[in-house]
Design a protein around this motif. Structure first.
Motif, PDB file in Angstrom:
ATOM      1  N   LEU A   1     -32.380 -62.449   1.635  1.00  0.00           N
ATOM      2  CA  LEU A   1     -33.353 -63.370   2.225  1.00  0.00           C
ATOM      3  C   LEU A   1     -34.753 -62.858   1.932  1.00  0.00           C
ATOM      4  N   VAL A   2     -35.644 -63.749   1.568  1.00  0.00           N
ATOM      5  CA  VAL A   2     -37.055 -63.402   1.407  1.00  0.00           C
ATOM      6  C   VAL A   2     -37.869 -64.430   2.171  1.00  0.00           C
ATOM      7  N   ARG A   3     -38.949 -63.934   2.773  1.00  0.00           N
ATOM      8  CA  ARG A   3     -39.865 -64.875   3.421  1.00  0.00           C
ATOM      9  C   ARG A   3     -41.232 -64.226   3.567  1.00  0.00           C
ATOM     10  N   GLY A   4     -42.231 -65.072   3.451  1.00  0.00           N
ATOM     11  CA  GLY A   4     -43.607 -64.623   3.565  1.00  0.00           C
ATOM     12  C   GLY A   4     -44.113 -64.719   4.993  1.00  0.00           C
ATOM     13  N   TYR A   5     -45.081 -63.864   5.280  1.00  0.00           N
ATOM     14  CA  TYR A   5     -45.730 -63.830   6.594  1.00  0.00           C
ATOM     15  C   TYR A   5     -47.229 -63.914   6.383  1.00  0.00           C
ATOM     16  N   ASP A   6     -47.923 -64.538   7.336  1.00  0.00           N
ATOM     17  CA  ASP A   6     -49.374 -64.631   7.227  1.00  0.00           C
ATOM     18  C   ASP A   6     -50.035 -63.421   7.891  1.00  0.00           C
ATOM     19  N   ALA A   7     -51.338 -63.414   7.958  1.00  0.00           N
ATOM     20  CA  ALA A   7     -52.086 -62.276   8.504  1.00  0.00           C
ATOM     21  C   ALA A   7     -51.822 -62.074  10.001  1.00  0.00           C
ATOM     22  N   ARG A   8     -51.302 -63.086  10.700  1.00  0.00           N
ATOM     23  CA  ARG A   8     -50.960 -62.941  12.123  1.00  0.00           C
ATOM     24  C   ARG A   8     -49.536 -62.437  12.311  1.00  0.00           C
ATOM     25  N   ASP A   9     -48.817 -62.163  11.224  1.00  0.00           N
ATOM     26  CA  ASP A   9     -47.412 -61.757  11.235  1.00  0.00           C
ATOM     27  C   ASP A   9     -46.480 -62.898  11.601  1.00  0.00           C
ATOM     28  N   TRP A  10     -46.898 -64.120  11.352  1.00  0.00           N
ATOM     29  CA  TRP A  10     -46.051 -65.288  11.588  1.00  0.00           C
ATOM     30  C   TRP A  10     -45.426 -65.719  10.276  1.00  0.00           C
ATOM     31  N   ILE A  11     -44.194 -66.204  10.340  1.00  0.00           N
ATOM     32  CA  ILE A  11     -43.493 -66.690   9.153  1.00  0.00           C
ATOM     33  C   ILE A  11     -44.230 -67.888   8.565  1.00  0.00           C
ATOM     34  N   VAL A  12     -44.398 -67.892   7.258  1.00  0.00           N
ATOM     35  CA  VAL A  12     -44.892 -69.066   6.539  1.00  0.00           C
ATOM     36  C   VAL A  12     -43.620 -69.794   6.097  1.00  0.00           C
TER      37      VAL A  12
ATOM     38  N   GLN B   1     -38.985 -61.692  -8.660  1.00  0.00           N
ATOM     39  CA  GLN B   1     -39.689 -62.927  -8.999  1.00  0.00           C
ATOM     40  C   GLN B   1     -39.938 -63.775  -7.762  1.00  0.00           C
ATOM     41  N   ALA B   2     -38.978 -63.833  -6.853  1.00  0.00           N
ATOM     42  CA  ALA B   2     -39.171 -64.589  -5.611  1.00  0.00           C
ATOM     43  C   ALA B   2     -40.345 -64.015  -4.819  1.00  0.00           C
ATOM     44  N   CYS B   3     -40.449 -62.688  -4.758  1.00  0.00           N
ATOM     45  CA  CYS B   3     -41.574 -62.057  -4.057  1.00  0.00           C
ATOM     46  C   CYS B   3     -42.894 -62.392  -4.738  1.00  0.00           C
ATOM     47  N   ARG B   4     -42.926 -62.329  -6.066  1.00  0.00           N
ATOM     48  CA  ARG B   4     -44.152 -62.675  -6.796  1.00  0.00           C
ATOM     49  C   ARG B   4     -44.561 -64.125  -6.516  1.00  0.00           C
ATOM     50  N   ASP B   5     -43.587 -65.027  -6.538  1.00  0.00           N
ATOM     51  CA  ASP B   5     -43.877 -66.442  -6.282  1.00  0.00           C
ATOM     52  C   ASP B   5     -44.466 -66.644  -4.886  1.00  0.00           C
ATOM     53  N   ILE B   6     -43.889 -65.974  -3.899  1.00  0.00           N
ATOM     54  CA  ILE B   6     -44.367 -66.119  -2.527  1.00  0.00           C
ATOM     55  C   ILE B   6     -45.751 -65.496  -2.375  1.00  0.00           C
ATOM     56  N   LEU B   7     -45.949 -64.314  -2.954  1.00  0.00           N
ATOM     57  CA  LEU B   7     -47.247 -63.636  -2.833  1.00  0.00           C
ATOM     58  C   LEU B   7     -48.355 -64.314  -3.621  1.00  0.00           C
ATOM     59  N   ALA B   8     -48.013 -65.248  -4.498  1.00  0.00           N
ATOM     60  CA  ALA B   8     -49.030 -66.016  -5.221  1.00  0.00           C
ATOM     61  C   ALA B   8     -49.756 -66.991  -4.284  1.00  0.00           C
ATOM     62  N   ARG B   9     -49.165 -67.250  -3.137  1.00  0.00           N
ATOM     63  CA  ARG B   9     -49.784 -68.148  -2.150  1.00  0.00           C
ATOM     64  C   ARG B   9     -50.887 -67.396  -1.394  1.00  0.00           C
ATOM     65  N   GLU B  10     -52.034 -68.020  -1.246  1.00  0.00           N
ATOM     66  CA  GLU B  10     -53.143 -67.386  -0.537  1.00  0.00           C
ATOM     67  C   GLU B  10     -52.880 -67.212   0.950  1.00  0.00           C
ATOM     68  N   ASP B  11     -52.027 -68.035   1.541  1.00  0.00           N
ATOM     69  CA  ASP B  11     -51.779 -67.951   2.981  1.00  0.00           C
ATOM     70  C   ASP B  11     -50.731 -66.897   3.343  1.00  0.00           C
ATOM     71  N   VAL B  12     -50.182 -66.204   2.359  1.00  0.00           N
ATOM     72  CA  VAL B  12     -49.168 -65.174   2.593  1.00  0.00           C
ATOM     73  C   VAL B  12     -49.809 -63.799   2.467  1.00  0.00           C
ATOM     74  N   ALA B  13     -49.619 -62.968   3.491  1.00  0.00           N
ATOM     75  CA  ALA B  13     -50.145 -61.595   3.484  1.00  0.00           C
ATOM     76  C   ALA B  13     -49.138 -60.603   2.919  1.00  0.00           C
ATOM     77  N   TYR B  14     -47.843 -60.845   3.171  1.00  0.00           N
ATOM     78  CA  TYR B  14     -46.789 -59.940   2.704  1.00  0.00           C
ATOM     79  C   TYR B  14     -45.450 -60.652   2.804  1.00  0.00           C
ATOM     80  N   VAL B  15     -44.428 -60.018   2.237  1.00  0.00           N
ATOM     81  CA  VAL B  15     -43.074 -60.569   2.206  1.00  0.00           C
ATOM     82  C   VAL B  15     -42.119 -59.544   2.810  1.00  0.00           C
ATOM     83  N   HIS B  16     -41.116 -60.026   3.520  1.00  0.00           N
ATOM     84  CA  HIS B  16     -40.001 -59.180   3.933  1.00  0.00           C
ATOM     85  C   HIS B  16     -38.779 -59.570   3.131  1.00  0.00           C
ATOM     86  N   ILE B  17     -38.018 -58.552   2.721  1.00  0.00           N
ATOM     87  CA  ILE B  17     -36.699 -58.758   2.130  1.00  0.00           C
ATOM     88  C   ILE B  17     -35.695 -58.335   3.186  1.00  0.00           C
ATOM     89  N   ARG B  18     -34.681 -59.166   3.387  1.00  0.00           N
ATOM     90  CA  ARG B  18     -33.629 -58.893   4.361  1.00  0.00           C
ATOM     91  C   ARG B  18     -32.270 -59.083   3.689  1.00  0.00           C
TER      92      ARG B  18
END
Length: 158
Positions: free
Chosen positions: A103-114, A128-145
């Motif tokens: 599972l991958v998902r991005g989080y914003d600067a407030r630590d909320w799921i995008v 590649q999934a992480c790169r795609d998610i981090l290309a979004r300006e509203d994403v601060a980081y990604v978690h892999i689960r």
């Protein structure tokens, strides 16, 4: 055309891993449990390497967020009981290719799921999934689960 971001993959912070190894409380306020590692599915979330069969691992509840809030998931993780070096690199560990699915998902600067970023992918497609998610300006980081929703690591822009 936007360039794909370079990844920065990190294990859990060393200070936190050290505190847990010293018997500090996990996310549920309990001391980590020590037990022998068995099988191949025991990754240390600090060094991001697999814990060898028979080595002692710590099992504990982990919340990869500084504060409790609605999106601060808590789940089980493993740590080497003995000290190890924190993983910090521009690539995922090779064994992540065998996380199927992950599972991958991005989080914003407030630590909320995008929400639009959540995906289930084969391990070989994680980088590649992480790169795609981090290309979004509203994403601060990604978690892999893992497929069981166990936290694996945090991925940021390098």
């Amino acid at each position: 055309m936007q360039t794909a971001p370079t990844l920065l993959v990190r294990g859990i912070p060393t200070a936190h891993a050290h505190a847990l190894r010293q018997g500090g409380p996990d996310a549920h306020g309990q001391a980590p449990l020590a037990q022998p590692s068995s099988g191949l599915g025991n990754p240390c979330r600090h060094c991001l390497q697999l814990i060898a069969e028979g080595d002692t691992k710590l099992v504990l509840a982990y919340r990869p967020f500084d504060a409790a809030q609605p999106y601060a998931e808590t789940g089980p993780i493993f740590l080497h009981q003995a000290g190890c070096e924190r993983y910090e690199a521009n690539a995922l560990p090779a064994w992540f290719a065998h996380l199927t699915p992950a599972l991958v998902r991005g989080y914003d600067a407030r630590d909320w799921i995008v929400y639009e970023t959540g995906r289930v992918v084969p391990g070989a497609e994680l980088a590649q999934a992480c790169r795609d998610i981090l290309a979004r300006e509203d994403v601060a980081y990604v978690h892999i689960r893992s497929k069981f929703n166990c936290f694996q690591c945090r991925v940021e822009r390098a």
